[in-house]
Design a protein around this motif. Structure first.
Motif, PDB file in Angstrom:
ATOM      1  N   VAL A 214      -5.198  54.962  -7.721  1.00 35.18           N
ATOM      2  CA  VAL A 214      -3.960  55.326  -7.915  1.00 35.18           C
ATOM      3  C   VAL A 214      -3.583  55.596  -9.384  1.00 35.18           C
ATOM      4  CG1 VAL A 214      -1.471  54.456  -7.704  1.00 35.18           C
ATOM      5  CG2 VAL A 214      -3.040  54.063  -6.018  1.00 35.18           C
ATOM      6  N   ASP A 215      -2.694  56.746  -9.657  1.00 29.40           N
ATOM      7  CA  ASP A 215      -2.342  57.122 -11.202  1.00 29.40           C
ATOM      8  C   ASP A 215      -1.088  57.490 -11.180  1.00 29.40           C
ATOM      9  OD1 ASP A 215      -3.854  59.841 -12.984  1.00 29.40           O
ATOM     10  OD2 ASP A 215      -2.624  58.434 -13.576  1.00 29.40           O
ATOM     11  N   ALA A 216      -0.510  57.648 -12.403  1.00 29.33           N
ATOM     12  CA  ALA A 216       0.658  57.734 -12.505  1.00 29.33           C
ATOM     13  C   ALA A 216       1.060  58.513 -14.006  1.00 29.33           C
ATOM     14  CB  ALA A 216       1.639  56.657 -12.602  1.00 29.33           C
ATOM     15  N   PHE A 217       2.081  59.475 -14.045  1.00 25.13           N
ATOM     16  CA  PHE A 217       2.467  60.019 -15.476  1.00 25.13           C
ATOM     17  C   PHE A 217       3.470  59.078 -16.160  1.00 25.13           C
ATOM     18  CE2 PHE A 217       2.577  62.608 -18.752  1.00 25.13           C
ATOM     19  CZ  PHE A 217       3.740  63.970 -18.679  1.00 25.13           C
ATOM     20  N   CYS A 218       2.907  58.005 -17.139  1.00 26.08           N
ATOM     21  CA  CYS A 218       3.756  57.176 -17.563  1.00 26.08           C
ATOM     22  C   CYS A 218       4.188  57.704 -19.066  1.00 26.08           C
ATOM     23  CB  CYS A 218       3.030  56.030 -18.073  1.00 26.08           C
ATOM     24  SG  CYS A 218       4.069  54.736 -18.757  1.00 26.08           S
ATOM     25  N   GLU A 219       5.412  58.668 -19.201  1.00 24.46           N
ATOM     26  CA  GLU A 219       5.775  59.360 -20.187  1.00 24.46           C
ATOM     27  C   GLU A 219       7.334  59.489 -20.359  1.00 24.46           C
ATOM     28  OE1 GLU A 219       3.636  60.526 -22.987  1.00 24.46           O
ATOM     29  OE2 GLU A 219       5.755  60.493 -23.552  1.00 24.46           O
ATOM     30  N   ARG A 230       5.720  48.865 -11.003  1.00 22.62           N
ATOM     31  CA  ARG A 230       5.997  48.786  -9.501  1.00 22.62           C
ATOM     32  C   ARG A 230       5.006  49.351  -8.567  1.00 22.62           C
ATOM     33  NH1 ARG A 230      11.744  50.403  -6.755  1.00 22.62           N
ATOM     34  NH2 ARG A 230      11.136  50.130  -4.378  1.00 22.62           N
ATOM     35  N   LEU A 231       4.507  50.590  -9.114  1.00 29.40           N
ATOM     36  CA  LEU A 231       3.369  51.116  -8.251  1.00 29.40           C
ATOM     37  C   LEU A 231       2.194  50.600  -8.362  1.00 29.40           C
ATOM     38  CD1 LEU A 231       2.589  53.750  -6.701  1.00 29.40           C
ATOM     39  CD2 LEU A 231       1.689  54.821  -9.185  1.00 29.40           C
ATOM     40  N   PHE A 232       1.784  49.864  -9.745  1.00 29.06           N
ATOM     41  CA  PHE A 232       0.670  49.117  -9.889  1.00 29.06           C
ATOM     42  C   PHE A 232       0.528  48.161  -8.699  1.00 29.06           C
ATOM     43  CE2 PHE A 232      -0.981  51.087 -14.244  1.00 29.06           C
ATOM     44  CZ  PHE A 232      -1.198  52.228 -13.506  1.00 29.06           C
ATOM     45  N   GLU A 233       1.853  47.165  -8.762  1.00 32.84           N
ATOM     46  CA  GLU A 233       1.795  46.063  -7.992  1.00 32.84           C
ATOM     47  C   GLU A 233       1.386  46.487  -6.634  1.00 32.84           C
ATOM     48  OE1 GLU A 233       2.228  43.106 -10.862  1.00 32.84           O
ATOM     49  OE2 GLU A 233       2.297  42.921  -8.494  1.00 32.84           O
ATOM     50  N   PRO A 241      -7.902  50.555  -6.988  1.00 30.07           N
ATOM     51  CA  PRO A 241      -7.960  50.590  -8.449  1.00 30.07           C
ATOM     52  C   PRO A 241      -6.894  51.654  -8.950  1.00 30.07           C
ATOM     53  CG  PRO A 241      -9.666  51.826  -7.405  1.00 30.07           C
ATOM     54  CD  PRO A 241      -8.993  51.181  -6.259  1.00 30.07           C
ATOM     55  N   VAL A 242      -6.540  51.314 -10.264  1.00 30.31           N
ATOM     56  CA  VAL A 242      -5.603  52.224 -10.862  1.00 30.31           C
ATOM     57  C   VAL A 242      -6.048  52.869 -12.102  1.00 30.31           C
ATOM     58  CG1 VAL A 242      -3.388  50.835 -10.051  1.00 30.31           C
ATOM     59  CG2 VAL A 242      -4.495  50.264 -12.273  1.00 30.31           C
ATOM     60  N   LYS A 243      -5.401  53.739 -12.375  1.00 35.33           N
ATOM     61  CA  LYS A 243      -5.737  54.733 -13.820  1.00 35.33           C
ATOM     62  C   LYS A 243      -4.345  55.223 -14.095  1.00 35.33           C
ATOM     63  CE  LYS A 243      -9.096  57.035 -12.108  1.00 35.33           C
ATOM     64  NZ  LYS A 243      -9.776  57.480 -13.351  1.00 35.33           N
ATOM     65  N   LEU A 244      -4.268  55.769 -15.479  1.00 36.79           N
ATOM     66  CA  LEU A 244      -3.039  56.274 -15.977  1.00 36.79           C
ATOM     67  C   LEU A 244      -2.927  57.189 -16.938  1.00 36.79           C
ATOM     68  CD1 LEU A 244       0.087  55.333 -15.716  1.00 36.79           C
ATOM     69  CD2 LEU A 244      -0.097  53.761 -17.726  1.00 36.79           C
ATOM     70  N   HIS A 245      -2.236  58.254 -16.680  1.00 39.45           N
ATOM     71  CA  HIS A 245      -1.777  59.249 -17.699  1.00 39.45           C
ATOM     72  C   HIS A 245      -0.894  58.435 -18.899  1.00 39.45           C
ATOM     73  CE1 HIS A 245      -2.574  62.355 -14.648  1.00 39.45           C
ATOM     74  NE2 HIS A 245      -2.655  63.120 -15.555  1.00 39.45           N
ATOM     75  N   ALA A 246      -1.591  58.165 -20.030  1.00 33.09           N
ATOM     76  CA  ALA A 246      -0.761  57.428 -21.025  1.00 33.09           C
ATOM     77  C   ALA A 246      -0.945  57.856 -22.672  1.00 33.09           C
ATOM     78  CB  ALA A 246      -1.688  56.091 -20.894  1.00 33.09           C
TER      79      ALA A 246
END
Ligand code: DI6
Ligand code: FE
Length: 409
Positions: A214-219, A230-233, A241-246
């Protein structure tokens, strides 16, 4: 055939194993044995335990070619409809991003084109991009969703990603990126969209076996740390597992957030702080560098490469193949950009598209040449590993093996 013999023995190769600490893990005058899809033996030819013909059913000489692990592209958005070439043209004729966005351009235009495409159309449009990466040595590919932004369209994207892996015979790992952009129909209801993504889309798509991470665009122009959390929870509750545009455009402390969840990777990182580096080092979170987006956006702020080195944070390199900020169809070129633009050494860049990229996907069975690893290999028409970053463009692949079988590029 004597069952004790290996399936295949490759001779006269320079092996860049990326195992251990020697530069490239290089073994000159090497040989490597493949058996039932795995690497069974490797070493100098003069260390072979018997005559080659007695050891393997098939013996092939590589005439001194370089042999590496199959390349791993750990960050792509290559499934999408349409393209944004017209925006590229508009920008170079003076239009601003704001002009383009107001004219309906940007991610939203790709969302519209992706939603309008059938699954077959989406597959047909995405196949050439996956083939281009594969022809350039990629044997494992990560593909994100994130241009559908509705359950049906996100499902379609992820199904196409799985189909690309099946049809090309390469490993595909999917990442759900529902928090990529706010769809137009939720323009004034972002809490409702975040709830839709976390409470409906992700559980449904995970239950269908379509989600590996699971990924997200945190910006600032994407989603907030609170929305990301909330998504990571939810991902954690689903065992994903999680990863992130950071830290692509600003410091949102996204790297520290994904590290807090033991995340696989934090990606982009131009605005990563020292504390973010330390958090990643403590969590073992991989730094995924995306020089294609840096190049296409003409960025000027570099990721903190020296700090990542000092804290021994593994650095991966990926194409970030996407229609807006990184329309890049060569992972090898991304590795070259990582050297030229980010000042990685060729050895760091090549570890970045092999062993560290595997780690960014949570895959321990590939990324090095070592007994027991998947027999995903590439023989190159070059002698020295640095040439893979040095040559700009060109077709350097001599042969690819996937699971020990020679694969048509
Ligand atoms: N960061 C990016 O650079 C891309 N997505 C993201 O999270 C942009 C994707 C696009 O412009 O289509
Ligand atoms: Fe991306």
């Amino acid at each position: 055939m004597n069952e004790s013999r290996w399936d295949r023995l490759l001779l006269n190769a320079t092996l860049a194993t990326f195992a251990g600490d020697a530069p490239y893990g290089l073994i000159e005058h090497g040989a490597i044995a493949l058996h039932r899809g795995r690497i069974a033996w490797l070493g100098r030819m003069d260390a072979l335990p018997a005559a080659p013909d007695a050891l393997a059913a098939a013996v092939v000489s590589l005439d001194g070619a370089l042999l590496t692990p199959g390349l791993i592209d750990c960050h792509t958005h290559l499934v999408f409809g349409g393209d944004r070439a017209q925006e590229f043209d508009l920008r170079l004729n003076g239009a601003s991003y704001t002009d383009i966005a107001h004219a309906g351009g940007g991610i939203v235009s790709t969302v519209q084109a992706t939603r309008a495409a059938t699954e077959d159309q989406l597959y047909a449009q995405s196949l050439p991009r996956a083939q281009a990466l594969h022809r350039d040595g990629v044997t494992t590919l990560e593909i994100k969703s994130g241009y559908g932004l509705s359950l049906d369209s996100e499902r379609r994207m992820l199904r196409v990603a799985r189909r690309l892996g099946r049809e090309l015979g390469i490993s595909v790992r999917t990442s759900f990126l529902g928090l990529h952009a706010l769809p137009p129909e939720y323009r004034d209801r972002r809490d409702d969209y975040v709830a839709l993504v976390c409470d409906e889309m992700l559980p449904a798509l995970a239950a269908e076996g379509l989600v590996d991470a699971v990924d997200a665009f945190c910006e600032g122009i994407g989603f907030s740390p609170a929305e990301t959390r909330r998504l990571f929870e939810r991902a954690q509750a689903l065992g994903l597992p999680v990863k992130l545009h950071a830290e692509q455009l600003s410091d949102q402390c996204g790297a520290a957030l994904v590290a807090e969840y033991g995340g696989l990777s934090a990606d982009h990182l131009e605005h990563l702080s020292e504390s973010g580096v330390r958090a990643m080092a403590a969590a073992g979170t991989v730094a995924v560098l995306l020089p294609g987006a840096f190049y296409a956006l003409r960025e000027t702020r570099l990721p903190p490469i020296d700090a990542l080195r000092a804290q021994r944070v593994p650095m991966a390199v990926a194409s970030d193949c996407n229609p807006g900020t990184s329309p890049l169809l060569s992972l090898r070129l991304a590795a070259g950009m990582a050297c030229t633009l980010f000042r990685l050494t060729p050895e760091e860049a090549l570890r970045g598209v092999t062993v560290h990229a595997a780690r960014a996907l949570g895959l321990a069975d590939r990324g090095t040449l070592a007994p027991g690893q998947r027999a995903d290999l590439v023989a190159w028409n070059v002698r020295a590993p640095a040439e893979l970053c040095y040559w700009i463009g060109g077709e350097l692949v001599r042969e690819v093996w996937i699971g020990g079988e020679s694969a048509p590029a």
